[in-house]
Design an enzyme around this catalytic site. Structure first.
Site, PDB file in Angstrom:
ATOM      1  N   ILE A 179       5.263   7.550   3.067  1.00  0.00           N
ATOM      2  CA  ILE A 179       5.545   8.390   4.241  1.00  0.00           C
ATOM      3  C   ILE A 179       4.399   9.375   4.474  1.00  0.00           C
ATOM      4  O   ILE A 179       3.902   9.536   5.596  1.00  0.00           O
ATOM      5  CB  ILE A 179       6.902   9.122   4.072  1.00  0.00           C
ATOM      6  CG1 ILE A 179       8.038   8.099   4.065  1.00  0.00           C
ATOM      7  CG2 ILE A 179       7.109  10.150   5.179  1.00  0.00           C
ATOM      8  CD1 ILE A 179       9.424   8.667   3.803  1.00  0.00           C
TER       9      ILE A 179
ATOM     10  N   HIS B  94      -4.717 -21.333  15.759  1.00  0.00           N
ATOM     11  CA  HIS B  94      -6.066 -20.757  15.675  1.00  0.00           C
ATOM     12  C   HIS B  94      -6.386 -20.080  17.004  1.00  0.00           C
ATOM     13  O   HIS B  94      -6.092 -20.645  18.048  1.00  0.00           O
ATOM     14  CB  HIS B  94      -7.093 -21.841  15.390  1.00  0.00           C
ATOM     15  CG  HIS B  94      -8.495 -21.296  15.357  1.00  0.00           C
ATOM     16  ND1 HIS B  94      -8.973 -20.574  14.281  1.00  0.00           N
ATOM     17  CD2 HIS B  94      -9.502 -21.341  16.279  1.00  0.00           C
ATOM     18  CE1 HIS B  94     -10.230 -20.208  14.533  1.00  0.00           C
ATOM     19  NE2 HIS B  94     -10.567 -20.650  15.737  1.00  0.00           N
TER      20      HIS B  94
ATOM     21  N   LYS C 296       6.985   4.729  13.367  1.00  0.00           N
ATOM     22  CA  LYS C 296       6.145   3.624  13.839  1.00  0.00           C
ATOM     23  C   LYS C 296       5.723   3.828  15.289  1.00  0.00           C
ATOM     24  O   LYS C 296       4.651   3.383  15.703  1.00  0.00           O
ATOM     25  CB  LYS C 296       6.859   2.287  13.663  1.00  0.00           C
ATOM     26  CG  LYS C 296       6.562   1.640  12.324  1.00  0.00           C
ATOM     27  CD  LYS C 296       7.256   2.270  11.155  1.00  0.00           C
ATOM     28  CE  LYS C 296       6.444   2.866  10.094  1.00  0.00           C
ATOM     29  NZ  LYS C 296       7.200   3.465   8.990  1.00  0.00           N
TER      30      LYS C 296
ATOM     31  N   ARG D 128      12.260  10.722  -1.450  1.00  0.00           N
ATOM     32  CA  ARG D 128      13.631  10.881  -0.979  1.00  0.00           C
ATOM     33  C   ARG D 128      14.578  10.649  -2.145  1.00  0.00           C
ATOM     34  O   ARG D 128      14.243   9.949  -3.089  1.00  0.00           O
ATOM     35  CB  ARG D 128      13.918   9.898   0.160  1.00  0.00           C
ATOM     36  CG  ARG D 128      13.036  10.183   1.374  1.00  0.00           C
ATOM     37  CD  ARG D 128      13.341   9.248   2.513  1.00  0.00           C
ATOM     38  NE  ARG D 128      14.679   9.394   3.066  1.00  0.00           N
ATOM     39  CZ  ARG D 128      15.052  10.316   3.952  1.00  0.00           C
ATOM     40  NH1 ARG D 128      14.178  11.218   4.387  1.00  0.00           N
ATOM     41  NH2 ARG D 128      16.283  10.351   4.418  1.00  0.00           N
TER      42      ARG D 128
END
Ligand code: FAD
Length: 474
Positions: free
Chosen positions: A190, A450, A56, A278
């Protein structure tokens, strides 16, 4: 006992210090159990060291670099010079901070930490071999145990990972220089996340996928949006082609593929990333000694209290099979600790979300309309396109939708699929709704700030009720 061995005792032995194991250890420590956690490699496991967190970080940084260079429509004209070593060093700093944090959190909960590889000797004893030559071993007598040994990348025959030409995801997250071209074998989450990141950094990316489409299981419409955007980023897809092998081709690898019809093709790239899934790592701690036999897919079978076939032995996380996700492992670790401490904890898999951190992101939780029908519900579906969200437009990210599924009769929220910016965050609201038995009206009737993307979740719920304001009602 081996001469020179030391022996210690513990109420709860946890094998593996990834999300499943460290969650179990910390929670058991909080509950007052005497806990010993054994980790063979690095605290934090795959997730913190070579999975969720580093990927990430790379995805965010590559997205930033790409966004800076593609903001002309906002009147911004800029160039991003990416120094991959600098990016990787930043990512490594985050990993170090988090893995150090795991050690400190364990210690703060009174968990004894042992570095080494644990193997069961019998139903109450494990031996821990300390890393490195001459480091010795120790015996740990335990009352109960949690197996949290995780997973490892599936090897693809003909593509032995060498860290140079042929990479696994861990190698790809620590490259010192950006490859000019990258062939990614495998279009699961992945493969797709890393393809997107490398394409945004400027590599020529080709994705080879044996199935008809990438991202199986995330829904055809969601997948099509992500694939279209990936193509816009320059990613080439070779779907329905199985990678067969590779050969050196000057300054690259020539990857050969075969279609279902027997046609062969080849693609040359500087590096090849193998991301074909995996598999559970159920063979690292001598499970036979406690009488556990992994099932056919190599995972350990458990019940909804994380109990295995062996009395007093729990298993959590990737080693128990799909869904192989860190947040599932955390939850299972927590349940294992609570059950080991005599509490009435149980797993509820209905509200385990999943996210794909592509561009745009995908978030899913619970049932889609077909799944709801299959379970005997009469589903009602509400949808809000991101293109009708003011906030999405201000972010320059108007592709995608929020779709909520509920039971028509009662209004109980059953699931959602979200495609768009921050879908991984937005999906939490629907997860909470499922978890607490909320109805459409609870989401639609909650005032959302908002302008935010979360308003789209409320509008999708309102749309299912026929009361949306910003999209035509069905
Ligand atoms: C590139 C990538 C990206 C990912 N992104 C995400 C994401 O965004 N979101 C998400 O939810 N999931 C993601 N995942 C999956 C996530 O990393 C795993 O689901 C999670 O780490 C599973 O946790 P675990 O505790 O079961 O196992 P692991 O994290 O694999 O930890 C197992 C630990 O056990 C140790 N061990 C094994 N055998 C022994 C032994 N005999 N003795 C002592 N120690 C032992 C290992 O060294 C390891 O540290 C990603 C994975 C990868 C590879």
């Amino acid at each position: 006992m081996v001469v020179g061995d030391i022996s210690t005792g513990t109420e709860l032995l946890v094998i593996g210090g990834g999300p499943g194991g460290y969650a179990a250890a910390i929670r058991a420590g909080q509950l007052g159990l005497d806990v010993t956690l054994v980790e063979a490699d690095a605290y934090g496991g795959t997730c913190l060291n070579e999975g969720c967190i580093p990927s990430k970080a790379l995805i965010h940084a590559s997205g930033l670099a790409h966004a800076v260079e593609h903001a002309e429509s906002m009147g911004i004209h800029a160039r991003a010079d990416v120094d991959l070593r600098g990016l990787v060093a930043w990512k490594d700093g985050i990993v170090d901070r988090l893995t150090g944090g795991v050690e400190r959190l364990c210690e703060a909960s009174g968990v004894n930490l042992i570095e080494g590889r644990a193997e069961f000797v019998d139903g109450n004893t494990a031996r821990v071999a300390h890393g490195g030559e001459g480091q010795g071993s120790e015996s740990v007598e335990f009352e109960r145990a949690v197996v949290a040994t995780g997973s490892r990348p599936v090897e693809l025959p003909g593509f032995e990972v060498d860290g140079e030409r042929i990479l696994d995801s861990s190698d790809a997250l620590s490259l010192e220089a950006l490859p000019e071209s990258l062939c990614v074998v495998g279009g699961g989450y992945i493969g797709m996340e890393l393809s997107t990141a490398f394409a945004k950094l400027g590599a020529d990316v080709t994705v080879v996928e044996a199935l008809d489409d990438v991202l199986p299981g995330y829904g055809d419409d969601a997948t099509a949006i992500v694939r279209d955007r990936a193509e816009e980023l320059g990613i080439e897809f070779r779907r329905g082609e199985a990678a067969q092998g590779w050969a050196e081709a000057g300054d690259g690898a020539r990857v050969t593929t075969e279609t279902g019809a027997g046609e062969t093709n080849s693609y040359t790239a500087e590096r090849v990333l193998v991301a074909v899934g995996r598999e559970p790592a159920a063979d690292t701690c001598n499970l036979e000694a406690v009488g556990i036999e992994p099932s056919e897919d190599g995972s350990i079978e458990t019940d909804d209290a994380t109990r295995t076939a062996a009395e007093g032995v729990h298993a959590v996380g990737d080693v128990t099979g799909e869904p192989m996700l860190a947040h599932a492992a955390y939850r299972e670790g927590r349940v294992a600790a609570e059950v080991a401490a005599g509490e009435p904890a149980r797993l509820d898999h209905r509200a385990i979300p999943a996210a794909v951190f592509t561009d745009p992101e995908i978030g899913t939780v619970g049932l889609d309309a077909e799944g709801a029908e299959a379970e005997g519900f009469d589903p009602v579906v509400g949808e809000m396109p991101m293109g009708s969200s003011g906030r999405a437009l201000t972010l320059g990210a108007e592709t995608g939708f929020v779709r909520i599924v509920a039971d028509a009769e009662t209004g109980f929220v059953l699931g959602a699929r979200i495609v768009g910016p921050d879908a991984s965050e937005l999906i939490a609201e629907v997860g909470l709704a499922i978890e607490m038995g909320a109805r459409l009206g609870d989401i639609a009737g909650t005032v959302h700030v908002h302008p935010t993307l979360s308003e789209a979740v409320a509008e999708a719920a309102a749309n299912a009720q026929g009361t949306a304001l910003h999209t035509p009602n069905r």
